[in-house]
Write a protein that holds these residues in place. Structure first.
Motif, PDB file in Angstrom:
ATOM      1  N   ASN A 281     -25.827 -23.390 -22.054  1.00  7.16           N
ATOM      2  CA  ASN A 281     -26.664 -23.527 -23.237  1.00  7.16           C
ATOM      3  C   ASN A 281     -27.383 -22.244 -23.623  1.00  7.16           C
ATOM      4  OD1 ASN A 281     -27.094 -26.650 -24.104  1.00  7.16           O
ATOM      5  ND2 ASN A 281     -26.623 -26.495 -21.934  1.00  7.16           N
ATOM      6  N   LEU A 282     -27.796 -22.232 -24.902  1.00  3.63           N
ATOM      7  CA  LEU A 282     -28.646 -21.198 -25.463  1.00  3.63           C
ATOM      8  C   LEU A 282     -29.902 -21.898 -25.962  1.00  3.63           C
ATOM      9  CD1 LEU A 282     -28.569 -18.122 -26.442  1.00  3.63           C
ATOM     10  CD2 LEU A 282     -27.893 -19.055 -28.655  1.00  3.63           C
ATOM     11  N   TRP A 283     -31.078 -21.239 -25.817  1.00  4.52           N
ATOM     12  CA  TRP A 283     -32.269 -21.902 -26.311  1.00  4.52           C
ATOM     13  C   TRP A 283     -33.192 -20.933 -27.051  1.00  4.52           C
ATOM     14  CZ3 TRP A 283     -34.974 -23.422 -21.038  1.00  4.52           C
ATOM     15  CH2 TRP A 283     -35.727 -22.344 -20.562  1.00  4.52           C
ATOM     16  N   LEU A 284     -34.070 -21.541 -27.892  1.00  5.50           N
ATOM     17  CA  LEU A 284     -35.150 -20.830 -28.558  1.00  5.50           C
ATOM     18  C   LEU A 284     -36.466 -21.473 -28.127  1.00  5.50           C
ATOM     19  CD1 LEU A 284     -36.498 -19.001 -30.733  1.00  5.50           C
ATOM     20  CD2 LEU A 284     -36.043 -20.850 -32.377  1.00  5.50           C
ATOM     21  N   ARG A 285     -37.465 -20.631 -27.794  1.00  8.58           N
ATOM     22  CA  ARG A 285     -38.792 -21.118 -27.448  1.00  8.58           C
ATOM     23  C   ARG A 285     -39.828 -20.279 -28.208  1.00  8.58           C
ATOM     24  NH1 ARG A 285     -36.058 -24.515 -25.872  1.00  8.58           N
ATOM     25  NH2 ARG A 285     -35.978 -25.560 -23.829  1.00  8.58           N
ATOM     26  N   ASP A 286     -40.863 -20.950 -28.687  1.00 13.38           N
ATOM     27  CA  ASP A 286     -41.995 -20.269 -29.337  1.00 13.38           C
ATOM     28  C   ASP A 286     -41.547 -19.340 -30.459  1.00 13.38           C
ATOM     29  OD1 ASP A 286     -43.693 -21.541 -27.499  1.00 13.38           O
ATOM     30  OD2 ASP A 286     -43.372 -19.926 -26.032  1.00 13.38           O
ATOM     31  N   ARG A 287     -40.622 -19.813 -31.254  1.00 10.70           N
ATOM     32  CA  ARG A 287     -40.158 -19.133 -32.477  1.00 10.70           C
ATOM     33  C   ARG A 287     -39.280 -17.902 -32.224  1.00 10.70           C
ATOM     34  NH1 ARG A 287     -42.795 -20.999 -37.001  1.00 10.70           N
ATOM     35  NH2 ARG A 287     -44.703 -22.220 -36.608  1.00 10.70           N
ATOM     36  N   ASN A 288     -39.591 -17.071 -31.243  1.00 13.07           N
ATOM     37  CA  ASN A 288     -38.907 -15.779 -31.105  1.00 13.07           C
ATOM     38  C   ASN A 288     -38.283 -15.522 -29.735  1.00 13.07           C
ATOM     39  OD1 ASN A 288     -39.545 -14.711 -33.766  1.00 13.07           O
ATOM     40  ND2 ASN A 288     -41.678 -14.675 -33.053  1.00 13.07           N
ATOM     41  N   GLU A 289     -38.457 -16.437 -28.789  1.00 13.37           N
ATOM     42  CA  GLU A 289     -37.928 -16.186 -27.443  1.00 13.37           C
ATOM     43  C   GLU A 289     -36.560 -16.865 -27.283  1.00 13.37           C
ATOM     44  OE1 GLU A 289     -38.852 -17.459 -22.865  1.00 13.37           O
ATOM     45  OE2 GLU A 289     -40.589 -17.098 -24.185  1.00 13.37           O
ATOM     46  N   TYR A 290     -35.511 -16.038 -27.339  1.00 14.33           N
ATOM     47  CA  TYR A 290     -34.140 -16.534 -27.182  1.00 14.33           C
ATOM     48  C   TYR A 290     -33.655 -16.216 -25.771  1.00 14.33           C
ATOM     49  CZ  TYR A 290     -34.059 -16.914 -32.285  1.00 14.33           C
ATOM     50  OH  TYR A 290     -34.332 -17.254 -33.582  1.00 14.33           O
ATOM     51  N   ARG A 291     -33.026 -17.205 -25.138  1.00 21.44           N
ATOM     52  CA  ARG A 291     -32.528 -17.005 -23.774  1.00 21.44           C
ATOM     53  C   ARG A 291     -31.165 -17.665 -23.598  1.00 21.44           C
ATOM     54  NH1 ARG A 291     -35.921 -15.207 -19.652  1.00 21.44           N
ATOM     55  NH2 ARG A 291     -38.106 -14.882 -20.295  1.00 21.44           N
ATOM     56  N   GLY A 292     -30.324 -17.010 -22.811  1.00 21.03           N
ATOM     57  CA  GLY A 292     -29.084 -17.613 -22.344  1.00 21.03           C
ATOM     58  C   GLY A 292     -29.354 -18.275 -21.017  1.00 21.03           C
ATOM     59  N   CYS A 293     -29.139 -19.584 -20.929  1.00 19.88           N
ATOM     60  CA  CYS A 293     -29.516 -20.351 -19.730  1.00 19.88           C
ATOM     61  C   CYS A 293     -28.473 -20.177 -18.641  1.00 19.88           C
ATOM     62  CB  CYS A 293     -29.698 -21.825 -20.079  1.00 19.88           C
ATOM     63  SG  CYS A 293     -30.855 -22.108 -21.428  1.00 19.88           S
ATOM     64  N   ALA A 294     -28.467 -18.964 -18.044  1.00 19.83           N
ATOM     65  CA  ALA A 294     -27.428 -18.628 -17.068  1.00 19.83           C
ATOM     66  C   ALA A 294     -27.860 -18.876 -15.642  1.00 19.83           C
ATOM     67  CB  ALA A 294     -27.014 -17.166 -17.233  1.00 19.83           C
ATOM     68  N   GLY A 295     -29.136 -19.090 -15.390  1.00 18.03           N
ATOM     69  CA  GLY A 295     -29.613 -19.371 -14.041  1.00 18.03           C
ATOM     70  C   GLY A 295     -29.524 -18.198 -13.092  1.00 18.03           C
ATOM     71  N   PRO A 296     -30.460 -17.216 -13.113  1.00 19.17           N
ATOM     72  CA  PRO A 296     -31.655 -17.253 -13.971  1.00 19.17           C
ATOM     73  C   PRO A 296     -31.315 -16.959 -15.425  1.00 19.17           C
ATOM     74  CG  PRO A 296     -31.570 -15.188 -12.763  1.00 19.17           C
ATOM     75  CD  PRO A 296     -30.434 -16.019 -12.234  1.00 19.17           C
ATOM     76  N   SER A 297     -32.218 -17.379 -16.316  1.00 19.04           N
ATOM     77  CA  SER A 297     -31.966 -17.207 -17.741  1.00 19.04           C
ATOM     78  C   SER A 297     -32.031 -15.728 -18.111  1.00 19.04           C
ATOM     79  CB  SER A 297     -32.987 -18.001 -18.561  1.00 19.04           C
ATOM     80  OG  SER A 297     -34.311 -17.553 -18.291  1.00 19.04           O
ATOM     81  N   VAL A 298     -31.352 -15.397 -19.224  1.00 22.31           N
ATOM     82  CA  VAL A 298     -31.269 -14.011 -19.687  1.00 22.31           C
ATOM     83  C   VAL A 298     -32.027 -13.907 -21.006  1.00 22.31           C
ATOM     84  CG1 VAL A 298     -29.741 -12.150 -20.395  1.00 22.31           C
ATOM     85  CG2 VAL A 298     -29.034 -13.719 -18.572  1.00 22.31           C
ATOM     86  N   LEU A 299     -33.068 -13.075 -21.032  1.00 24.01           N
ATOM     87  CA  LEU A 299     -33.841 -12.863 -22.248  1.00 24.01           C
ATOM     88  C   LEU A 299     -33.018 -12.015 -23.210  1.00 24.01           C
ATOM     89  CD1 LEU A 299     -36.531 -13.239 -23.761  1.00 24.01           C
ATOM     90  CD2 LEU A 299     -37.315 -11.109 -22.684  1.00 24.01           C
ATOM     91  N   LEU A 300     -32.897 -12.485 -24.470  1.00 24.86           N
ATOM     92  CA  LEU A 300     -32.045 -11.817 -25.451  1.00 24.86           C
ATOM     93  C   LEU A 300     -32.906 -11.117 -26.491  1.00 24.86           C
ATOM     94  CD1 LEU A 300     -29.522 -14.755 -26.002  1.00 24.86           C
ATOM     95  CD2 LEU A 300     -29.334 -12.861 -24.385  1.00 24.86           C
ATOM     96  N   SER A 301     -32.458  -9.950 -26.907  1.00 27.72           N
ATOM     97  CA  SER A 301     -33.127  -9.187 -27.963  1.00 27.72           C
ATOM     98  C   SER A 301     -32.241  -9.213 -29.197  1.00 27.72           C
ATOM     99  CB  SER A 301     -33.371  -7.748 -27.502  1.00 27.72           C
ATOM    100  OG  SER A 301     -33.960  -6.990 -28.527  1.00 27.72           O
ATOM    101  N   LEU A 302     -32.650  -9.977 -30.207  1.00 27.69           N
ATOM    102  CA  LEU A 302     -31.845 -10.145 -31.411  1.00 27.69           C
ATOM    103  C   LEU A 302     -32.463  -9.379 -32.578  1.00 27.69           C
ATOM    104  CD1 LEU A 302     -31.075 -13.985 -31.200  1.00 27.69           C
ATOM    105  CD2 LEU A 302     -29.889 -12.070 -30.117  1.00 27.69           C
TER     106      LEU A 302
END
Length: 544
Positions: free
Chosen positions: A455-476
């Motif tokens: 999965n991919l998720w968005l949190r708090d409007r601007n925090e995008y992460r790839g749920c890779a375990g641990p998750s990967v913070l994405l810069s878009l």
């Protein structure tokens, strides 16, 4: 001689065991004649001494004397038969591996039949009595075989004539009485027919499996061919892309080198002009200095005084502040690199647009499954939209229903490639991706591949992460308003795209899928009205 009388004459001088003309014929007390060797071997192979023709039992083996009359007549008969056969062409000798006639003398001829009653094999000539004599009609003739011992009962030394259905084995006529009591028996022919039918069915099944495997081989070959063609196309595309990028690099490199060289040429020309001007002044000053030196060396007062007024120093420039400006090249490299980055970015974006169009060809129609939806989720009537409501509905707690805020698509996939798009515009929180049909849906769920979630998720409007375990913070660079989800089951790939920007957001690679995959959606909590926008499964615009 008539045919009937000839057959009768032949029958009188032929041994009923070897079916050939008598050799050392002997007579039994019951009046029947046999070759001495034939009757002796026959009695040696049986427990009792029985006449092969009338079945008379002799308590004691009779003494056998040669019947001279029959012997002489049999000799004449053999000579007559030999002379009669001399006018015909000889039958070919048996080849290695072929069954030989047991009664041919000299050259052994190929047997054409084996008699199970006589336990012997016959060529065409020696088979004639079986075909002509009435008393031999009951003998069972089969295709020639040389393993007659395998056709005899090992216990009773009798021919195997019956099939025991109980023990699934061939037996002789004594076995049902002595060793197979109360068993079910059928003649060999009937047993043969039953087994033949089963074997024919087995052959048909085998042939079907063979055909299936031939088709599978064709399918695999076709798949390999398509894969090879796809690889060739991809290599051609890659070669074209890298050739283009290489050309851009070479062009930017050439511009950079030209810029540096032009600056250096300008500096060099300035220096050369200064030096030329200085050399001119130096030359003029040298001439003036020489004239002054000459005047000083003359020692003539009058001449010095008269010439002083005519000597003037040549005009010169004030060179104190004159400098050759060193042209700075600082920033040239950075400018070239920035230009290269911009060019590569444009080419990559162009390539991603093409790639996204290809991926969109695998678009599938996805609808939401109400039986899996958390009771707090609201689904649209067309089952294409979902958002979080404020009221928890009273729904049956089915095993497939999520306890957390989640819902699955109805469609499942266990092979191939598939793609779908989801509008996320206006949302502050969401989760998107795929999960396995066996993944946990109760209690606290950790969205990681090891738990069956990609999965991919968005949190708090601007925090995008790839749920890779641990998750990967994405810069878009930009916030996606529509997300495309692409899965290649066999390749083990799950990718997420910003559809409008035609940009790759994140990919899971090297995945190992062993269960069916289903689309997964989580619109997130509404957070007091800040996240009320629904997730919308959008129709994919197929490229032409």
């Amino acid at each position: 001689m008539s045919a009937a009388s000839r057959l009768q004459s032949e029958d009188q001088f032929m041994c009923s065991i070897c079916l050939d003309a008598f050799t050392d014929p002997v007579s039994t007390s019951c009046g029947h004649n046999f070759c001495r060797t034939c009757i002796t071997q026959h009695w040696n192979s049986n427990i009792q001494c029985v006449c092969p023709l009338c079945n008379k039992v002799f308590r004691k083996r009779p003494k056998l004397d040669v019947n001279t009359f029959i012997s002489e007549m049999a000799a004449e008969f053999r000579l007559s038969t030999k002379n009669k056969a001399s006018g015909r062409s000889e039958e070919p000798a048996a080849k290695p591996g072929e069954v030989q006639c047991d009664f041919c003398t000299g050259t052994k001829v190929k047997a054409i039949k084996t008699c199970l009653k006589c336990e012997a094999s016959y060529c065409q000539t020696h088979l004639e009595p079986h075909l002509k004599l009435a008393r031999l009609e009951s003998h069972l003739l089969i295709h020639p075989v040389d393993n007659l011992e395998d056709r005899m009962c090992k216990t009773h030394n009798k021919p195997l004539e019956l099939f025991c259905k109980t023990d699934q084995t061939c037996v002789c006529s004594l076995c049902p009485v002595l060793d197979h009591k109360n068993h079910e028996f059928v003649p060999l022919k009937e047993g043969y027919e039953g087994k033949k039918a089963k074997l024919e069915k087995t052959v048909a099944e085998i042939q079907q499996k063979m055909q299936q495997r031939r088709l599978k081989i064709q399918e695999i070959n076709q798949s390999e061919k398509l894969s090879s063609e796809a690889a060739d196309r991809k290599k051609a595309e890659g070669l074209q892309m890298f050739t283009t990028l290489k050309q851009h690099v070479e062009d930017i490199q050439a511009d950079f080198m030209e810029t540096v060289e032009e600056k250096q040429k300008s500096t060099k020309k300035q220096a050369e002009d200064f030096i030329k001007e200085l050399q001119q002044e130096l030359s003029e000053l040298t001439v003036t200095a020489a004239e002054v030196e000459k005047l000083l060396l003359s020692g003539d007062y009058l001449h010095l005084l008269q010439g002083f007024s005519s000597i003037n120093a040549p005009p010169t420039k004030d060179w104190t502040q004159v400098r050759v400006h060193h042209r700075s090249h600082e920033g040239s490299m950075e400018k070239a690199v920035a230009q290269l980055e911009e060019t590569i970015s444009k080419e990559v974006k162009k390539l991603l647009k093409v790639e996204l169009k290809k991926i969109q060809q695998f678009a599938v129609d996805v609808t939401l499954d109400p039986d899996t939806a958390n009771p707090e989720l609201i689904l649209s009537d067309d089952e294409k939209q979902v958002y979080h409501g404020d009221v928890r509905k009273n729904l049956p707690d089915k095993p497939q229903r999520f306890e957390t805020i989640g819902v699955l698509g109805k469609q499942s996939f266990s092979s191939g490639r598939f793609y779908f798009e989801v509008q996320v515009k206006g949302k502050t929180d969401w989760d998107l991706g795929v999960t396995t049909e066996t993944s946990n849906r109760k209690g606290i769920i950790t969205l990681r591949p090891q738990h069956g979630y990609w999965n991919l998720w968005l949190r708090d409007r601007n925090e995008y992460r790839g749920c890779a375990g641990p998750s990967v913070l994405l810069s878009l660079k930009s916030k996606p308003e529509k997300v495309g989800v692409f899965v290649d089951y066999e390749e083990g790939l799950v990718s997420f795209y910003d559809v409008d920007a035609a940009a790759l957001i994140f990919s899971f690679t090297g995945c190992s899928f062993t269960h069916k995959l289903l689309p997964f959606f989580c619109p997130g909590f509404n957070h007091g009205g800040t996240n009320t926008a629904p997730l919308i499964i959008s129709a994919v615009s197929h490229p032409e």
